[in-house]
Design a protein around this motif. Structure first.
Motif, PDB file in Angstrom:
ATOM      1  N   THR A  15       4.373  10.654  -2.064  1.00  0.00           N
ATOM      2  CA  THR A  15       3.854   9.300  -1.981  1.00  0.00           C
ATOM      3  C   THR A  15       4.781   8.480  -1.095  1.00  0.00           C
ATOM      4  OG1 THR A  15       2.917   9.499  -4.190  1.00  0.00           O
ATOM      5  CG2 THR A  15       3.165   7.277  -3.307  1.00  0.00           C
ATOM      6  N   ASP A  28       9.123   3.655   3.549  1.00  0.00           N
ATOM      7  CA  ASP A  28       9.409   5.044   3.917  1.00  0.00           C
ATOM      8  C   ASP A  28       8.979   5.373   5.344  1.00  0.00           C
ATOM      9  OD1 ASP A  28      10.334   5.597   1.321  1.00  0.00           O
ATOM     10  OD2 ASP A  28       8.299   6.050   0.643  1.00  0.00           O
ATOM     11  N   THR A  80       5.615   4.809   0.842  1.00  0.00           N
ATOM     12  CA  THR A  80       5.389   3.371   0.907  1.00  0.00           C
ATOM     13  C   THR A  80       5.672   2.906   2.332  1.00  0.00           C
ATOM     14  OG1 THR A  80       7.669   2.841   0.321  1.00  0.00           O
ATOM     15  CG2 THR A  80       6.101   3.101  -1.500  1.00  0.00           C
ATOM     16  N   MET A  81       5.425   1.640   2.609  1.00  0.00           N
ATOM     17  CA  MET A  81       5.695   1.127   3.949  1.00  0.00           C
ATOM     18  C   MET A  81       7.185   1.186   4.272  1.00  0.00           C
ATOM     19  SD  MET A  81       2.788  -1.669   4.820  1.00  0.00           S
ATOM     20  CE  MET A  81       3.644  -3.084   4.339  1.00  0.00           C
ATOM     21  N   PHE A 126       0.394  -0.550   7.612  1.00  0.00           N
ATOM     22  CA  PHE A 126       1.449   0.361   8.043  1.00  0.00           C
ATOM     23  C   PHE A 126       1.789   0.104   9.508  1.00  0.00           C
ATOM     24  CE2 PHE A 126       0.083   2.617   4.282  1.00  0.00           C
ATOM     25  CZ  PHE A 126       1.267   3.118   3.784  1.00  0.00           C
ATOM     26  N   PRO A 139       0.818  -1.210   0.000  1.00  0.00           N
ATOM     27  CA  PRO A 139       0.000   0.000   0.000  1.00  0.00           C
ATOM     28  C   PRO A 139       0.854   1.264   0.000  1.00  0.00           C
ATOM     29  CG  PRO A 139      -0.152  -1.150   2.101  1.00  0.00           C
ATOM     30  CD  PRO A 139       0.683  -1.976   1.201  1.00  0.00           C
ATOM     31  N   THR A 140       0.286   2.319  -0.527  1.00  0.00           N
ATOM     32  CA  THR A 140       0.962   3.615  -0.530  1.00  0.00           C
ATOM     33  C   THR A 140       0.083   4.637   0.171  1.00  0.00           C
ATOM     34  OG1 THR A 140       0.031   4.217  -2.664  1.00  0.00           O
ATOM     35  CG2 THR A 140       2.202   3.155  -2.678  1.00  0.00           C
TER      36      THR A 140
END
Length: 75
Positions: free
Chosen positions: A13, A18, A15-16, A70, A1-2
């Motif tokens: 954007t 990040d 991501t997990m 997340f 997921p983003t």
């Protein structure tokens, strides 16, 4: 997921990979209590969003992000 967030520098954007973790900060003030969603990024940045930024209670948003996968830390 983003996860797409709008910051002063524009859209970003995430991501997990990040995101280090997401949490809710509870603060008591004279008038009442407030909550903020804090996103701790892996590049040592913090993103802080309040109810007005999110359009609803930050706790509800964090719960949905946890369901999406997340990493969430609850106090």
């Amino acid at each position: 997921p983003t996860l797409v967030v709008k910051t002063i520098r524009g859209r970003r954007t995430l991501t997990m990979a990040d995101v280090d973790h997401i949490s809710v900060l509870h603060t008591r003030r004279i008038v009442g209590r407030s909550r903020q969603m804090i996103i701790d990024l892996s590049d040592d940045r913090l993103l802080v969003f309040g109810r007005w930024d999110l359009g609803e209670d930050p706790t509800a948003v964090v719960e949905r992000l946890q369901v999406a996968g997340f990493p969430v830390e609850w106090d």
